[in-house]
Design a protein around this motif. Structure first.
Motif, PDB file in Angstrom:
ATOM      1  N   ASN A  65       0.851  -1.187   0.000  1.00 59.44           N
ATOM      2  CA  ASN A  65       0.000   0.000   0.000  1.00 59.44           C
ATOM      3  C   ASN A  65       0.893   1.246   0.000  1.00 59.44           C
ATOM      4  OD1 ASN A  65      -2.249   1.842   1.883  1.00 59.44           O
ATOM      5  ND2 ASN A  65      -2.964   0.686   0.113  1.00 59.44           N
ATOM      6  N   ASP A 124      -3.667   8.599   1.848  1.00 55.71           N
ATOM      7  CA  ASP A 124      -3.496   7.568   2.876  1.00 55.71           C
ATOM      8  C   ASP A 124      -3.059   6.251   2.235  1.00 55.71           C
ATOM      9  OD1 ASP A 124      -3.811   5.493   4.663  1.00 55.71           O
ATOM     10  OD2 ASP A 124      -5.996   5.725   4.845  1.00 55.71           O
ATOM     11  N   ALA A 125      -1.758   5.980   2.315  1.00 53.60           N
ATOM     12  CA  ALA A 125      -1.213   4.712   1.795  1.00 53.60           C
ATOM     13  C   ALA A 125      -0.457   4.011   2.925  1.00 53.60           C
ATOM     14  CB  ALA A 125      -0.305   4.992   0.597  1.00 53.60           C
ATOM     15  N   PHE A 128      -1.918   1.470   5.313  1.00 52.69           N
ATOM     16  CA  PHE A 128      -2.248   0.043   5.255  1.00 52.69           C
ATOM     17  C   PHE A 128      -3.335  -0.166   4.218  1.00 52.69           C
ATOM     18  CE2 PHE A 128      -1.423   0.678   9.923  1.00 52.69           C
ATOM     19  CZ  PHE A 128      -0.177   0.077   9.934  1.00 52.69           C
ATOM     20  N   PRO A 139      -9.482   2.715   3.515  1.00 55.54           N
ATOM     21  CA  PRO A 139      -8.990   3.573   4.597  1.00 55.54           C
ATOM     22  C   PRO A 139      -8.139   2.756   5.580  1.00 55.54           C
ATOM     23  CG  PRO A 139     -11.309   4.018   4.182  1.00 55.54           C
ATOM     24  CD  PRO A 139     -10.957   2.798   3.365  1.00 55.54           C
ATOM     25  N   SER A 140      -6.968   3.247   5.882  1.00 56.71           N
ATOM     26  CA  SER A 140      -6.067   2.499   6.771  1.00 56.71           C
ATOM     27  C   SER A 140      -6.730   2.279   8.123  1.00 56.71           C
ATOM     28  CB  SER A 140      -4.757   3.270   6.950  1.00 56.71           C
ATOM     29  OG  SER A 140      -4.087   3.323   5.712  1.00 56.71           O
ATOM     30  N   VAL A 194      -5.899   5.095  -0.401  1.00 62.54           N
ATOM     31  CA  VAL A 194      -5.465   4.168  -1.434  1.00 62.54           C
ATOM     32  C   VAL A 194      -5.929   2.768  -1.030  1.00 62.54           C
ATOM     33  CG1 VAL A 194      -3.470   3.162  -2.609  1.00 62.54           C
ATOM     34  CG2 VAL A 194      -3.478   5.602  -2.019  1.00 62.54           C
TER      35      VAL A 194
END
Ligand SMILES: NC(=O)C1=CN([C@@H]2O[C@H](COP(=O)(O)OP(=O)(O)OC[C@H]3O[C@@H](n4cnc5c(N)ncnc54)[C@H](O)[C@@H]3O)[C@@H](O)[C@H]2O)[C@H](O)CC1
Ligand SMILES: [K+]
Length: 525
Positions: free
Chosen positions: A70, A142-143, A145, A177-178, A174
């Motif tokens: 991710n 947001d990359a 997780f 959502p983490s 991405v």
């Protein structure tokens, strides 16, 4: 172009393992290296960022990257933004030197392009790093997780998520959502709410299962080169509940009321007359031909007054000595479909009625509300009813009713709604609608669907009764059970969405949904 990019290729909702498998097949069978898929994923996320936030270039884009793939996608987004003349800062949880595989390659490419990576290591004062950056930032990517999130988010990652969430900056997630579990929609520790989520190849279950589904924002599916045949395989048996694939019988031009089905609704009670009325109205508005409401005698005058088109039948109180069922079986009304439960009360009389009706005639039957409450802990009995049955038995519990049926805690139902709905359907041989935000529909053969229509306006008395009426009304018109159940759940939510679009969610009454239900049902065929 954008339209093609956002085309939804498959309505299957994949698990992270299924996604990894599709990924592996693409790499092995097509010979496309993973680094290419990552390039496609990051490039797609970048295109969506630019279309959704045209002013992105005016300020810095902050990309939060984790140590897995991710994070790798995040570096691709960063590189493309740099090439478009933007300013980008990547905040990497951990060291660049520890990255592996495709993520390592794309980290290298980003740095090679002149990209700035700030490594977040234990002991860092996160607030000091974030504060100035967020002040001058247009959007956060947001990359951290993706589908590889394996355990609860803690420590630095959790702190980062909380600080960014609190800043109120628009976030583009991405893949997912983490912090949201891709398989269950559970929030593992904490999660970062997104305004947009760009996912790859197909939606994941966690995008549609609450509470995680509530953090996804606008969901965009981007193809990355994985063929549709690797996504649409039979084992991928959970899908989004859409209506396009349903068999919907056409009404013949010379249809008369007898052709449109006879529905017997057994519902209502003193003080609960409205439940019976709403079931009947829901069924009528989706086109059921003839409806009779059997309701306790004391409630009958009110139910009758509330219904112009339906007939009513008084159920005697036990004291009359007449077996409850006789009044129905002796009546001239010979139903095609039964809907039993709303408003009957959780009592001996209801139990007797339900068990007697199940033994009476094998008709497509929907059990809801008190018909389910009186069967608390009696799964074995339900399973017994379904053995050898040729007509469908449908249960429409909300999580509390489901918990009572199994004798479990309601939080255990809420923790994995998909799993419990599927287990109920398979073990007991019934169709299940587990109601709630993102209602789960499960078939006895193991397939399941997650419904995406509807809104919190439905969290009000009467909306479940209406759903019962809608599904039973479609069944009465001889719709195949899958069509009646899936279209019914879809219609109910879509009617609420249409209603909310007009006047907002708050204050929505079940009765307000009736005209929308009618219009949308006519749109189905
Ligand atoms: N599947 C595809 O077709 C493609 C997927 N892409 C992207 O890759 C991610 C999935 O990558 P993966 O490396 O499997 O996992 P993640 O990056 O989500 O995270 C794993 C990473 O994080 C560590 N970890 C897991 N849980 C925690 C935790 N609670 N706390 C701290 N650390 C955690 C774990 O050990 C790993 O190091 C997918 O979502 C897509 O974005 C491809 O780029 C395109 C093809
Ligand atoms: K993410």
């Amino acid at each position: 172009m954008a339209h093609d990019l956002e085309r939804v290729a498959s309505h299957r909702l994949l698990t992270s393992a299924q996604m990894r498998e599709a990924d592996r097949r693409t790499i092995e069978n097509l010979g496309l290296p993973g680094v290419v898929l990552m390039e496609n994923a990051g490039a797609a996320a970048c295109r969506i960022l630019k279309t959704r936030m045209p002013e992105w270039r005016e300020r810095v884009v902050v990309i939060l990257a984790g140590q897995g793939n991710n994070g790798g996608d995040g570096f691709v987004v960063g590189r493309w933004l740099l090439q478009s003349g933007g300013r980008v800062v990547v905040l990497l949880l951990g060291r660049g030197a520890d990255l592996k595989g495709d993520a390592r390659i794309h980290h290298g490419a980003f740095v090679g392009q002149g990209g700035v990576v700030r490594e977040l290591l234990p002991g860092v004062e996160l607030a000091d790093v974030l504060h100035p950056l967020l002040l001058h930032c247009s959007v956060v990517v947001d990359a951290i997780f993706g589908t590889g999130l394996a355990r609860s988010v803690e420590g630095l990652a959790a702190e980062l998520i909380r600080l960014v969430a609190r800043s109120g900056k628009p976030v583009l997630a991405v893949d997912i959502p983490s912090g949201v579990c891709a398989d269950t929609g559970r929030i593992l520790g904490c999660a970062l709410p997104a305004r947009w989520t760009v996912t790859f190849a197909a939606e994941k279950r966690g995008h549609r299962l609450y509470p995680g589904a509530g953090l996804v924002g606008e969901l965009i599916v981007a193809p990355i080169g994985i063929p549709e045949s690797f996504l649409n395989i039979p084992e991928h048996d959970v899908a989004l509940n859409v209506t396009e694939d349903l068999v919907i019988p056409k009404r013949s031009p010379d249809a008369h009321k007898g052709d449109c089905g006879r529905l017997l609704v057994v519902a209502g009670g003193v003080g609960m007359e409205g439940a019976a009325i709403l079931v009947a109205q829901g069924a009528a508005r989706v086109g059921a031909g003839l409806i009779t409401v059997a309701t306790p005698a004391a409630a009958q005058p009110v139910v009758t007054a509330g219904l112009t088109e339906a007939m009513t039948l008084p159920l005697p109180l036990r004291a009359s000595g007449e077996p409850l069922l006789d009044i129905i079986t002796k009546g001239r009304f010979q139903p095609d479909v039964l809907a039993i439960g709303p408003g009957l009360g959780e009592n001996e009389q209801t139990w007797e009625l339900v068990t007697a009706m199940m033994a009476w005639k094998e008709l497509p039957t929907l059990l809801d509300a008190d018909a389910l409450n009186v069967l608390a802990g009696q799964g074995e009995r339900i399973r017994h009813w379904s053995i050898g049955r040729r007509t469908p038995l449908i249960l429409t519990p909300h999580p509390g009713e489901m918990a009572r049926l199994w004798g479990m805690e309601v939080n255990d139902v809420r923790g994995d709604r998909l799993a419990i709905a599927r287990r109920t359907a398979r073990d007991w041989g019934v169709w299940v609608v587990l109601k709630g935000a993102g209602s789960v529909i499960a078939a006895p053969d193991g397939r399941a669907w997650i419904n995406a229509t509807g809104n919190p306006g439905l969290a009000a008395g009467g909306s479940g009764d209406l759903l019962t009426g809608i599904i039973a009304g479609l069944l009465a018109q001889d719709w195949p059970v899958e069509s009646a159940v899936r279209a019914g759940v879809w219609l109910h939510g879509a009617a609420a969405d249409a209603c909310a679009a007009e006047q907002g969610m708050v204050g929505m009454l079940a009765g307000d949904l009736l005209p929308h239900t009618r219009r949308l049902r006519n749109g189905l065929g």
